[in-house]
Structure formats: C-alpha cells, structure tokens
Design an enzyme around this catalytic site. Sequence first.
Site, PDB file in Angstrom:
ATOM      1  N   GLY A 191       0.827  -1.209   0.000  1.00 59.56           N
ATOM      2  CA  GLY A 191       0.000   0.000   0.000  1.00 59.56           C
ATOM      3  C   GLY A 191       0.858   1.254   0.000  1.00 59.56           C
ATOM      4  O   GLY A 191       1.649   1.463   0.934  1.00 59.56           O
ATOM      5  N   SER A 281      -0.480  -1.607   4.883  1.00 60.29           N
ATOM      6  CA  SER A 281      -1.135  -0.284   5.007  1.00 60.29           C
ATOM      7  C   SER A 281      -2.031  -0.100   3.780  1.00 60.29           C
ATOM      8  O   SER A 281      -1.716   0.663   2.881  1.00 60.29           O
ATOM      9  CB  SER A 281      -0.087   0.826   5.107  1.00 60.29           C
ATOM     10  OG  SER A 281       0.863   0.711   4.068  1.00 60.29           O
ATOM     11  N   ALA A 332      -7.726  13.586  10.857  1.00 57.55           N
ATOM     12  CA  ALA A 332      -7.999  14.042  12.215  1.00 57.55           C
ATOM     13  C   ALA A 332      -8.731  15.382  12.223  1.00 57.55           C
ATOM     14  O   ALA A 332      -9.675  15.584  12.995  1.00 57.55           O
ATOM     15  CB  ALA A 332      -6.685  14.159  12.980  1.00 57.55           C
ATOM     16  N   HIS A 456       9.397  38.258   2.500  1.00 61.85           N
ATOM     17  CA  HIS A 456      10.551  37.781   1.759  1.00 61.85           C
ATOM     18  C   HIS A 456      11.732  37.637   2.704  1.00 61.85           C
ATOM     19  O   HIS A 456      11.963  38.530   3.517  1.00 61.85           O
ATOM     20  CB  HIS A 456      10.914  38.777   0.648  1.00 61.85           C
ATOM     21  CG  HIS A 456      12.184  38.429  -0.068  1.00 61.85           C
ATOM     22  ND1 HIS A 456      12.238  37.427  -1.014  1.00 61.85           N
ATOM     23  CD2 HIS A 456      13.449  38.923   0.040  1.00 61.85           C
ATOM     24  CE1 HIS A 456      13.482  37.324  -1.468  1.00 61.85           C
ATOM     25  NE2 HIS A 456      14.238  38.211  -0.841  1.00 61.85           N
TER      26      HIS A 456
HETATM   27  C1  LIG Z   1      -0.130   5.957  11.025  1.00 61.18           C
HETATM   28  C2  LIG Z   1      -1.216   6.981  10.859  1.00 61.18           C
HETATM   29  C3  LIG Z   1      -0.879   8.288  10.595  1.00 61.18           C
HETATM   30  C4  LIG Z   1      -1.880   9.247  10.454  1.00 61.18           C
HETATM   31  N1  LIG Z   1      -1.502  10.521  10.194  1.00 61.18           N
HETATM   32  C5  LIG Z   1      -2.444  11.472  10.057  1.00 61.18           C
HETATM   33  C6  LIG Z   1      -2.078  12.822   9.850  1.00 61.18           C
HETATM   34  O1  LIG Z   1      -0.912  13.167   9.775  1.00 61.18           O
HETATM   35  N2  LIG Z   1      -3.070  13.741   9.746  1.00 61.18           N
HETATM   36  C7  LIG Z   1      -4.387  13.386   9.813  1.00 61.18           C
HETATM   37  O2  LIG Z   1      -5.253  14.273   9.698  1.00 61.18           O
HETATM   38  N3  LIG Z   1      -4.757  12.114  10.019  1.00 61.18           N
HETATM   39  C8  LIG Z   1      -3.824  11.152  10.151  1.00 61.18           C
HETATM   40  N4  LIG Z   1      -4.199   9.866  10.405  1.00 61.18           N
HETATM   41  C9  LIG Z   1      -5.633   9.565  10.489  1.00 61.18           C
HETATM   42  C10 LIG Z   1      -6.190   9.980  11.859  1.00 61.18           C
HETATM   43  O3  LIG Z   1      -5.483   9.304  12.862  1.00 61.18           O
HETATM   44  C11 LIG Z   1      -7.677   9.657  11.935  1.00 61.18           C
HETATM   45  O4  LIG Z   1      -8.352  10.264  10.852  1.00 61.18           O
HETATM   46  C12 LIG Z   1      -8.274  10.173  13.238  1.00 61.18           C
HETATM   47  O5  LIG Z   1      -7.639   9.603  14.348  1.00 61.18           O
HETATM   48  C13 LIG Z   1      -9.778   9.866  13.292  1.00 61.18           C
HETATM   49  O6  LIG Z   1     -10.295  10.354  14.471  1.00 61.18           O
HETATM   50  P1  LIG Z   1     -11.593   9.734  15.154  1.00 61.18           P
HETATM   51  O7  LIG Z   1     -11.830  10.556  16.357  1.00 61.18           O
HETATM   52  O8  LIG Z   1     -12.666   9.592  14.149  1.00 61.18           O
HETATM   53  O9  LIG Z   1     -11.203   8.245  15.564  1.00 61.18           O
HETATM   54  P2  LIG Z   1      -9.974   7.613  16.351  1.00 61.18           P
HETATM   55  O10 LIG Z   1      -8.832   8.520  16.459  1.00 61.18           O
HETATM   56  O11 LIG Z   1      -9.740   6.276  15.722  1.00 61.18           O
HETATM   57  O12 LIG Z   1     -10.536   7.431  17.825  1.00 61.18           O
HETATM   58  C14 LIG Z   1     -11.562   6.543  18.126  1.00 61.18           C
HETATM   59  C15 LIG Z   1     -11.533   6.260  19.603  1.00 61.18           C
HETATM   60  O13 LIG Z   1     -12.720   5.551  19.945  1.00 61.18           O
HETATM   61  C16 LIG Z   1     -12.418   4.514  20.859  1.00 61.18           C
HETATM   62  N5  LIG Z   1     -13.463   3.509  20.730  1.00 61.18           N
HETATM   63  C17 LIG Z   1     -13.807   2.782  19.642  1.00 61.18           C
HETATM   64  N6  LIG Z   1     -14.890   2.013  19.908  1.00 61.18           N
HETATM   65  C18 LIG Z   1     -15.223   2.265  21.202  1.00 61.18           C
HETATM   66  C19 LIG Z   1     -16.257   1.798  22.054  1.00 61.18           C
HETATM   67  N7  LIG Z   1     -17.164   0.931  21.629  1.00 61.18           N
HETATM   68  N8  LIG Z   1     -16.277   2.260  23.322  1.00 61.18           N
HETATM   69  C20 LIG Z   1     -15.372   3.175  23.764  1.00 61.18           C
HETATM   70  N9  LIG Z   1     -14.382   3.651  22.987  1.00 61.18           N
HETATM   71  C21 LIG Z   1     -14.319   3.212  21.726  1.00 61.18           C
HETATM   72  C22 LIG Z   1     -11.038   4.036  20.394  1.00 61.18           C
HETATM   73  O14 LIG Z   1     -10.384   3.348  21.451  1.00 61.18           O
HETATM   74  C23 LIG Z   1     -10.376   5.372  20.054  1.00 61.18           C
HETATM   75  O15 LIG Z   1      -9.768   5.918  21.205  1.00 61.18           O
HETATM   76  C24 LIG Z   1      -3.238   8.879  10.573  1.00 61.18           C
HETATM   77  C25 LIG Z   1      -3.575   7.559  10.863  1.00 61.18           C
HETATM   78  C26 LIG Z   1      -2.580   6.622  11.004  1.00 61.18           C
HETATM   79  C27 LIG Z   1      -2.979   5.217  11.329  1.00 61.18           C
END
Ligand SMILES: Cc1cc2nc3c(=O)[nH]c(=O)nc-3n(C[C@H](O)[C@H](O)[C@H](O)COP(=O)(O)OP(=O)(O)OC[C@H]3O[C@@H](n4cnc5c(N)ncnc54)[C@H](O)[C@@H]3O)c2cc1C
Length: 477
Positions: A191, A281, A332, A456
Amino acid sequence: MSQFDVVVIGAGPGGYIAAIRAAQLGFKTACIDAGVNKAGDAPALGGTCLNVGCIPSKALLQSSEHFHAAQHDFAAHGITVGDVSFDAAQMIARKDEIVTKLTGGIGFLFKKNKVESLHGKASFAGKNGDAYQIEVDNKGEKTVVEAKHVIVATGSVPRPLPQIAIDNVNVLDNEGALNLTAVPKKLGIIGSGVIGLEMGSVWKRVGAEVTILEAAPAFLAAADQQIAKEAFKYFTKEQGMAIELGVKIGDIQNVDGGVSVAFETAKGEAKTEVFDKLIVSIGRIPNTEGLNAEAVGLEKDERGFIQVDGDCRTNLPHVWAIGDVVRGPMLAHKASDEGVAVAERIAGQKPHLDFNTIPFVIYTDPEIAWVGKTEEQLKAEGVEYKKGTSLFSPNGRALGLGKAKGTVKVLACAKTDRILGVHMVGPMVSELVAEAVMAMEFKASSEDIGRIVHAHPTLSEVLHEAALAADKRALHG
Ligand SMILES: Cc1cc2nc3c(=O)[nH]c(=O)nc-3n(C[C@H](O)[C@H](O)[C@H](O)COP(=O)(O)OP(=O)(O)OC[C@H]3O[C@@H](n4cnc5c(N)ncnc54)[C@H](O)[C@@H]3O)c2cc1C
C-alpha cells in the site's frame, strides 16, 4: 444511574473535541473511551491520532530526517560530525514521551472543561423514553449511563489483508510500524497511501531497504497527478525507495526470519520477495465493533460506515456520528471539525463546515499537500480552468534551507478566476497549504493571492508566484 445531556463514544480527535465543545456550550457531557496506553496498563485518551497515528508518525519522521541530514546534508554547511550512529529504541522512546504528554493533556482539558471521562467499552443498551442507555464495560465492571444526545466517534481500524494476519512481530500494521526498535534490513510495505509512504520514509532514512507494493496503477490516485508524478520521482529515483505500481498480491507467508510475499507485476511477471518485516497499510475501515448498534437500530452503509447526512445526523433522533466512522476523508482535522459542528448543532447553532476545503497532507520529504479539486477532477467535470505553477528551486528561503525542490500549482476558474484547487510538493507545504485553504474558504481569486504581500524570503512566495502565474503575470517565471 448517571444522566448526561451529551455522551460521546470515543476520545479520538473527533470525540474529545466534540465533548469539550459540548461542555463549553453548557451541556452535561461525558466521553467514554476504551483506549489504553502502549504498555496496556492505563487508559490513554486521544484515539488513533495521538496514540498510533498522526502524532507518533510525525515524531519518527522528524527523528529520521535529522539522522539523514546529519549524514548527508551537514557537510554542505561546513559541519563535520564524524561517524553518525542511530539508536532506533531511543527514537521510539522520544516518540512515546510525546504521545504520553499529549494523551495526558486531553485528561487535563476534560477536567478544565468539566467533561466526565469514563473508561471502558461503550455499547448501546437500549432506550428509556427519549434517552439512550449506554453500557460502559471496564474490564467486566459494567455501568449504564443515560444520554439525551449521543455522538459516536469510534474511529477506524486497519483494513486486514485476507492472506495473512497482523502479528505486529513480522507482519505489522501502523502500531507495529511505529514501534520497531531495530531497523529492518529489508522492509516490505503493501500500500503506497499516506501511511505506507510516511512509514517507508522513516525506515528508509535510517537504513532499511524499502519496497512498496501498490495495487493501483497510478501513484497517489487521489492527488493531482502532476504533483504525484513529481513526488514519485523524488521517492524512487532520488531516495531509492522501490515502488511497484499495479501489482497483484498473491500468497504471503511467514518464513524463517521474515515474510515472503508473492506478487505479479503490472507487466505480468511473477515475483516473490522475502522481507524482514512487512507493513500492511492498505487503508482503514470504520470501527463499530462491540457498539451494539443493532440494539437501537443505528444504520450503517454497505461499507460499514455509520450512515449520516451532511450534518452528521444518523437515522436515529439525537444520535450523531463523526470522524473516521462516517463517510469522507479519514483525517484528524475533519473528525475534529465535525465534532465541533455537531456539538454546536445540538445547541441549536448553525455551524458551517465546507468539505471542499479540507486540506490533505503527506509528511514525506518533500511534503505533499493540497486543497480543492485536482486538474483531473476539473477535466472530468468539464470545468474550464487556468493554471499557474511555480518552483521551489529558485526560492531563496528554500535554497537556504537546503530544500529547494518541488512545485506549487494553482488552479482557478477560467471565467471568474476563483481558486478551485492548490497542489504542492515541496518543503513545509503542510504549513503553506493553510494559506490556500483560507483563500478558498473566503472564495478568493488567484489575483487576490497575487495582490497580497508575502514576506521575503519565505516559502510562501512560491504560492504567491504560482497565483501570479495563473493570472499570466509571473515575475520570476
Ligand atoms: C499511522 C497513521 C498516521 C496518520 N496521520 C495522520 C495525519 O498526519 N493527519 C491526519 O489528519 N490524520 C492522520 N491519520 C488519520 C487519523 O489518525 C484519523 O483520521 C483520526 O484519528 C480519526 O479520528 P476519530 O476521532 O474519528 O477516531 P480515532 O482517532 O480512531 O478514535 C476513536 C476512539 O474511539 C475509541 N473507541 C472505539 N470504539 C469504542 C467503544 N465501543 N467504546 C469506547 N471507545 C471506543 C477508540 O479506542 C479510540 O480511542 C493517521 C492515521 C494513522 C494510522
């Protein structure tokens, strides 16, 4: 039983921001999260982003850039450092410190804003009148809370490969890739998306031989292809990453001391490579596991995302969903902005979130960033456009930084001059793209950017010049 106005499930960048905003707006708010720290012995807020995503990956990218610069770039500045060595475990320890600091910071913000933080796995248990009942399971200790409004922000998990399970020993997802304490000699990555490229860059710079296998025939198909092609050359020809496009992945097996991957190249050639470590990935899938969405009839789409409208409303009254668990880019900042907007909608406000101006960034070197439409999209939509490009190579600041590589491209409507997209590959374009986002959000024309004074010498002069070029009055072109 505790009763809340708003219960947020998930404390990633979507959920924790939604909870803080809801509390600021006067709602009695709880945020339930099941996340634990790397050692697995304490709760850790912040979700994928802070624990195993955006933040740790950027920490490793920075460390590996320093190592590379010390080896390859310092001499040109007249700096001799002798033998430079690298300690992968120390790089990981530094990354862990940053993660601990930031995840702890969310606990502090929750206290400050009076958000009740509940640790455990949350699931829908049913309804009591109009209120939703949410069960919180903390290692078998179960409690139920009631909420008038629920915001589901449960994020995403790595998409698995059918051929082999992730063990985070030799076959790694993002968690494993962010925690290698020794540099693999041969690293395979399946990926070539954002995560594959960023992780490939980290481990390549510190000495791994990196091969990326990608099923899609085009490199970074979602990006503007002029920019993607330029970036491809930097990563392959200059940096030596092997990126094979259009491959069909076959059998993957754990073998003595590594992982063997059989694949067919775009030309139909059958190949097998053995890697010390393999990073998978191939994208991420929405995480609704254990949520018991069925108990209340919360609908998902055919790909497993919670079904929402443009305002993040689900099919159930007063249940909302945001972030990676719903449609749209898995980013994020998209999750956070949806969180703010939903909290404000619950409060009866009319927030605005423009999905056309969400910036995309890839933190390779050079970085890639864009906002708005690509040239390919404009062509497909039959939109008449004009374009201006400008290079970083003659930019004084870029030359001083030793990073005079890359291009900025501005796409504007042929009739109105309104900016439709800005695409960049170059130094610190992750920061530069903010100007383009702001311009597009305020419906600026390329002439507007051309008439704004840019300091600049700065990298932003390249965007200025590209905007002037779109208006056919480049000064340095
Ligand atoms: C390696 C990597 C690098 C990345 N780099 C970037 C970047 O540079 N910039 C960017 O914008 N995005 C980046 N991302 C993507 C970014 O991390 C996600 O888009 C973002 O975290 C999504 O946020 P979220 O709040 O939707 O979910 P998440 O961050 O996934 O959080 C979800 C939370 O919900 C909790 N949860 C799930 N189910 C339950 C449940 N039933 N009960 C209680 N808790 C629960 C989980 O434990 C977690 O803590 C990256 C992702 C990865 C994997």
